[in-house]
Design a protein around this motif. Structure first.
Motif, PDB file in Angstrom:
ATOM      1  N   ASP A  56      19.965  10.635 -41.149  1.00 64.37           N
ATOM      2  CA  ASP A  56      21.129   9.691 -41.265  1.00 64.37           C
ATOM      3  C   ASP A  56      20.386   8.695 -41.924  1.00 64.37           C
ATOM      4  OD1 ASP A  56      22.972  11.338 -39.948  1.00 64.37           O
ATOM      5  OD2 ASP A  56      22.593  10.093 -38.028  1.00 64.37           O
ATOM      6  N   ARG A  57      19.196   8.372 -41.974  1.00 63.15           N
ATOM      7  CA  ARG A  57      18.508   7.214 -42.513  1.00 63.15           C
ATOM      8  C   ARG A  57      18.578   7.383 -43.960  1.00 63.15           C
ATOM      9  NH1 ARG A  57      13.532   4.938 -44.139  1.00 63.15           N
ATOM     10  NH2 ARG A  57      13.459   2.602 -44.037  1.00 63.15           N
ATOM     11  N   SER A  58      18.065   8.398 -44.403  1.00 61.35           N
ATOM     12  CA  SER A  58      17.990   8.849 -45.962  1.00 61.35           C
ATOM     13  C   SER A  58      19.446   8.983 -46.624  1.00 61.35           C
ATOM     14  CB  SER A  58      17.447  10.130 -46.228  1.00 61.35           C
ATOM     15  OG  SER A  58      15.985   9.937 -45.872  1.00 61.35           O
ATOM     16  N   THR A  59      20.519   9.522 -45.634  1.00 63.27           N
ATOM     17  CA  THR A  59      21.913   9.438 -46.045  1.00 63.27           C
ATOM     18  C   THR A  59      22.241   7.966 -46.448  1.00 63.27           C
ATOM     19  OG1 THR A  59      22.327  11.584 -45.176  1.00 63.27           O
ATOM     20  CG2 THR A  59      24.084  10.313 -45.643  1.00 63.27           C
ATOM     21  N   LYS A  60      21.823   7.213 -45.395  1.00 62.52           N
ATOM     22  CA  LYS A  60      22.229   5.699 -45.573  1.00 62.52           C
ATOM     23  C   LYS A  60      21.751   5.058 -46.907  1.00 62.52           C
ATOM     24  CE  LYS A  60      23.615   4.937 -40.776  1.00 62.52           C
ATOM     25  NZ  LYS A  60      23.150   4.606 -39.562  1.00 62.52           N
ATOM     26  N   LEU A  61      20.310   5.323 -46.963  1.00 56.79           N
ATOM     27  CA  LEU A  61      19.744   4.579 -48.114  1.00 56.79           C
ATOM     28  C   LEU A  61      19.952   5.126 -49.597  1.00 56.79           C
ATOM     29  CD1 LEU A  61      16.111   4.638 -46.568  1.00 56.79           C
ATOM     30  CD2 LEU A  61      17.653   2.678 -47.054  1.00 56.79           C
ATOM     31  N   THR A  62      20.380   6.335 -49.624  1.00 56.82           N
ATOM     32  CA  THR A  62      20.581   7.062 -50.894  1.00 56.82           C
ATOM     33  C   THR A  62      22.090   7.443 -51.086  1.00 56.82           C
ATOM     34  OG1 THR A  62      20.536   9.433 -50.250  1.00 56.82           O
ATOM     35  CG2 THR A  62      18.481   8.178 -50.953  1.00 56.82           C
TER      36      THR A  62
END
Length: 82
Positions: A56-62
């Motif tokens: 989820d963190r990578s999805t939010k960042l990118t």
């Protein structure tokens, strides 16, 4: 288990599809046992693609998400070289 396997960039237009081939070896399913032996373990594995970690963190960042498939490795635990 995290790792990169044969990174290749495949660019797609929206709604475009392409076939890709990924070859996995028993070593790609291996874990290190408590006794130090390296074994390939049967089970269900998730294979992700998309240029980032599948979290989820990578999805939010990118603003992008990865695609994934589940594959099953059958058979018994198999000793493999490190």
């Amino acid at each position: 288990m995290w790792g990169n396997k044969g990174i290749e960039v495949v660019k797609l237009e929206p709604y475009e599809t392409k076939k890709v081939k990924l070859t996995l070896s028993p070593r790609d399913f291996a874990v290190i046992e408590e006794d130090g032996s390296c074994v390939a373990v049967p089970g269900i594995y998730e294979i992700s693609a998309g240029g980032q970690q599948p979290d989820d963190r990578s999805t939010k960042l990118t603003g992008k998400r990865t695609e994934h498939i589940d594959i099953t490795r059958c058979g018994e635990k198999t000793g493999v070289d490190y």
